[in-house]
Design a protein around this motif. Sequence first.
Motif, PDB file in Angstrom:
ATOM      1  N   TYR A  28      45.081   4.490 -35.188  1.00 13.71           N
ATOM      2  CA  TYR A  28      46.292   3.755 -34.836  1.00 13.71           C
ATOM      3  C   TYR A  28      46.109   3.022 -33.509  1.00 13.71           C
ATOM      4  N   GLU A  29      45.623   3.734 -32.505  1.00 14.31           N
ATOM      5  CA  GLU A  29      45.441   3.134 -31.179  1.00 14.31           C
ATOM      6  C   GLU A  29      44.373   2.040 -31.206  1.00 14.31           C
ATOM      7  N   LYS A  30      43.381   2.200 -32.043  1.00 14.52           N
ATOM      8  CA  LYS A  30      42.309   1.207 -32.168  1.00 14.52           C
ATOM      9  C   LYS A  30      42.848  -0.136 -32.646  1.00 14.52           C
ATOM     10  N   ASN A  31      43.850  -0.091 -33.497  1.00 10.24           N
ATOM     11  CA  ASN A  31      44.348  -1.311 -34.117  1.00 10.24           C
ATOM     12  C   ASN A  31      45.527  -1.950 -33.398  1.00 10.24           C
ATOM     13  N   LYS A  32      45.987  -1.360 -32.307  1.00  9.42           N
ATOM     14  CA  LYS A  32      47.063  -1.965 -31.535  1.00  9.42           C
ATOM     15  C   LYS A  32      46.479  -3.039 -30.615  1.00  9.42           C
ATOM     16  N   PRO A  33      47.151  -4.150 -30.476  1.00 10.32           N
ATOM     17  CA  PRO A  33      46.636  -5.196 -29.585  1.00 10.32           C
ATOM     18  C   PRO A  33      46.747  -4.787 -28.112  1.00 10.32           C
ATOM     19  N   ASP A  34      45.818  -5.275 -27.295  1.00  5.80           N
ATOM     20  CA  ASP A  34      45.810  -5.024 -25.853  1.00  5.80           C
ATOM     21  C   ASP A  34      45.948  -3.543 -25.533  1.00  5.80           C
ATOM     22  N   ASN A  35      45.129  -2.751 -26.174  1.00  8.85           N
ATOM     23  CA  ASN A  35      45.263  -1.301 -26.057  1.00  8.85           C
ATOM     24  C   ASN A  35      43.926  -0.615 -25.785  1.00  8.85           C
ATOM     25  N   GLU A  36      43.021  -1.306 -25.130  1.00 12.86           N
ATOM     26  CA  GLU A  36      41.667  -0.799 -24.945  1.00 12.86           C
ATOM     27  C   GLU A  36      41.620   0.517 -24.167  1.00 12.86           C
ATOM     28  N   ILE A  37      42.407   0.625 -23.109  1.00 12.02           N
ATOM     29  CA  ILE A  37      42.354   1.818 -22.261  1.00 12.02           C
ATOM     30  C   ILE A  37      42.869   3.043 -23.005  1.00 12.02           C
ATOM     31  N   THR A  38      43.988   2.909 -23.668  1.00 16.44           N
ATOM     32  CA  THR A  38      44.529   4.034 -24.434  1.00 16.44           C
ATOM     33  C   THR A  38      43.567   4.429 -25.547  1.00 16.44           C
ATOM     34  N   PHE A  39      42.987   3.453 -26.211  1.00 19.44           N
ATOM     35  CA  PHE A  39      42.017   3.732 -27.267  1.00 19.44           C
ATOM     36  C   PHE A  39      40.803   4.464 -26.695  1.00 19.44           C
ATOM     37  N   GLN A  40      40.303   4.029 -25.544  1.00 16.12           N
ATOM     38  CA  GLN A  40      39.168   4.705 -24.911  1.00 16.12           C
ATOM     39  C   GLN A  40      39.512   6.155 -24.585  1.00 16.12           C
ATOM     40  N   MET A  41      40.729   6.378 -24.115  1.00 16.34           N
ATOM     41  CA  MET A  41      41.134   7.732 -23.771  1.00 16.34           C
ATOM     42  C   MET A  41      41.190   8.605 -25.010  1.00 16.34           C
ATOM     43  N   TRP A  42      41.732   8.098 -26.099  1.00 12.48           N
ATOM     44  CA  TRP A  42      41.772   8.886 -27.329  1.00 12.48           C
ATOM     45  C   TRP A  42      40.370   9.157 -27.849  1.00 12.48           C
ATOM     46  N   GLN A  43      39.471   8.205 -27.694  1.00 12.05           N
ATOM     47  CA  GLN A  43      38.085   8.443 -28.093  1.00 12.05           C
ATOM     48  C   GLN A  43      37.481   9.573 -27.253  1.00 12.05           C
ATOM     49  N   LEU A  44      37.762   9.547 -25.961  1.00  7.01           N
ATOM     50  CA  LEU A  44      37.264  10.583 -25.062  1.00  7.01           C
ATOM     51  C   LEU A  44      37.827  11.954 -25.438  1.00  7.01           C
ATOM     52  N   LEU A  45      39.110  12.021 -25.695  1.00  2.61           N
ATOM     53  CA  LEU A  45      39.729  13.288 -26.096  1.00  2.61           C
ATOM     54  C   LEU A  45      39.124  13.825 -27.386  1.00  2.61           C
ATOM     55  N   ASN A  46      38.688  12.925 -28.251  1.00  2.91           N
ATOM     56  CA  ASN A  46      38.165  13.288 -29.567  1.00  2.91           C
ATOM     57  C   ASN A  46      36.643  13.400 -29.602  1.00  2.91           C
ATOM     58  N   ASP A  47      35.982  13.292 -28.460  1.00  8.53           N
ATOM     59  CA  ASP A  47      34.525  13.347 -28.388  1.00  8.53           C
ATOM     60  C   ASP A  47      34.064  14.798 -28.222  1.00  8.53           C
ATOM     61  N   LYS A  48      33.337  15.311 -29.180  1.00  3.56           N
ATOM     62  CA  LYS A  48      32.884  16.699 -29.157  1.00  3.56           C
ATOM     63  C   LYS A  48      31.863  16.985 -28.060  1.00  3.56           C
ATOM     64  N   GLU A  49      31.276  15.942 -27.506  1.00  2.00           N
ATOM     65  CA  GLU A  49      30.280  16.125 -26.447  1.00  2.00           C
ATOM     66  C   GLU A  49      30.905  16.103 -25.058  1.00  2.00           C
ATOM     67  N   LYS A  50      32.190  15.893 -24.965  1.00  2.00           N
ATOM     68  CA  LYS A  50      32.898  15.855 -23.681  1.00  2.00           C
ATOM     69  C   LYS A  50      33.696  17.148 -23.510  1.00  2.00           C
ATOM     70  N   ASN A  51      34.195  17.364 -22.310  1.00  2.00           N
ATOM     71  CA  ASN A  51      34.885  18.616 -22.002  1.00  2.00           C
ATOM     72  C   ASN A  51      36.398  18.514 -22.113  1.00  2.00           C
ATOM     73  N   LEU A  52      36.860  17.839 -23.129  1.00  2.00           N
ATOM     74  CA  LEU A  52      38.297  17.759 -23.335  1.00  2.00           C
ATOM     75  C   LEU A  52      38.628  18.383 -24.692  1.00  2.00           C
ATOM     76  N   VAL A  53      39.509  17.806 -25.457  1.00  2.00           N
ATOM     77  CA  VAL A  53      40.022  18.471 -26.665  1.00  2.00           C
ATOM     78  C   VAL A  53      38.907  18.825 -27.656  1.00  2.00           C
TER      79      VAL A  53
END
Length: 108
Positions: A28-53
């Motif tokens: 959803y966030e990927k397809n919203k216009p002008d939403n790069e930062i929020t999309f990057q954050m959701w990618q980070l939260l969903n990255d298994k190699e990072k120390n978040l979710v």
Amino acid sequence: MNKSTILYSENKEDIDKLFLNIEKLVEYEKNKPDNEITFQMWQLLNDKEKNLVAGFFKRWETKGIVSQSFSEESKKQILEAFDLLIQYEIKKDKQSKDELIELINLNT
């Protein structure tokens, strides 16, 4: 996360549902216009190699269970990340943007 002192396998169904919802949010966030930062954050939260979710849940799955202290510290970090994301979404001001970008940069 509150159940992480119990075997991961006993919670797998709920965890799978959680990540299905996260995947939907990322898309959803990927397809919203002008939403790069929020999309990057959701990618980070969903990255298994990072120390978040996703990273927390990967560790839980790998270990089977995690200690209460690890779980509590992880919750603090993840809640802080979500708070920054929420503040950015609410305010869309320079300060909240800079704070979110800083977190993204620290974790990439």
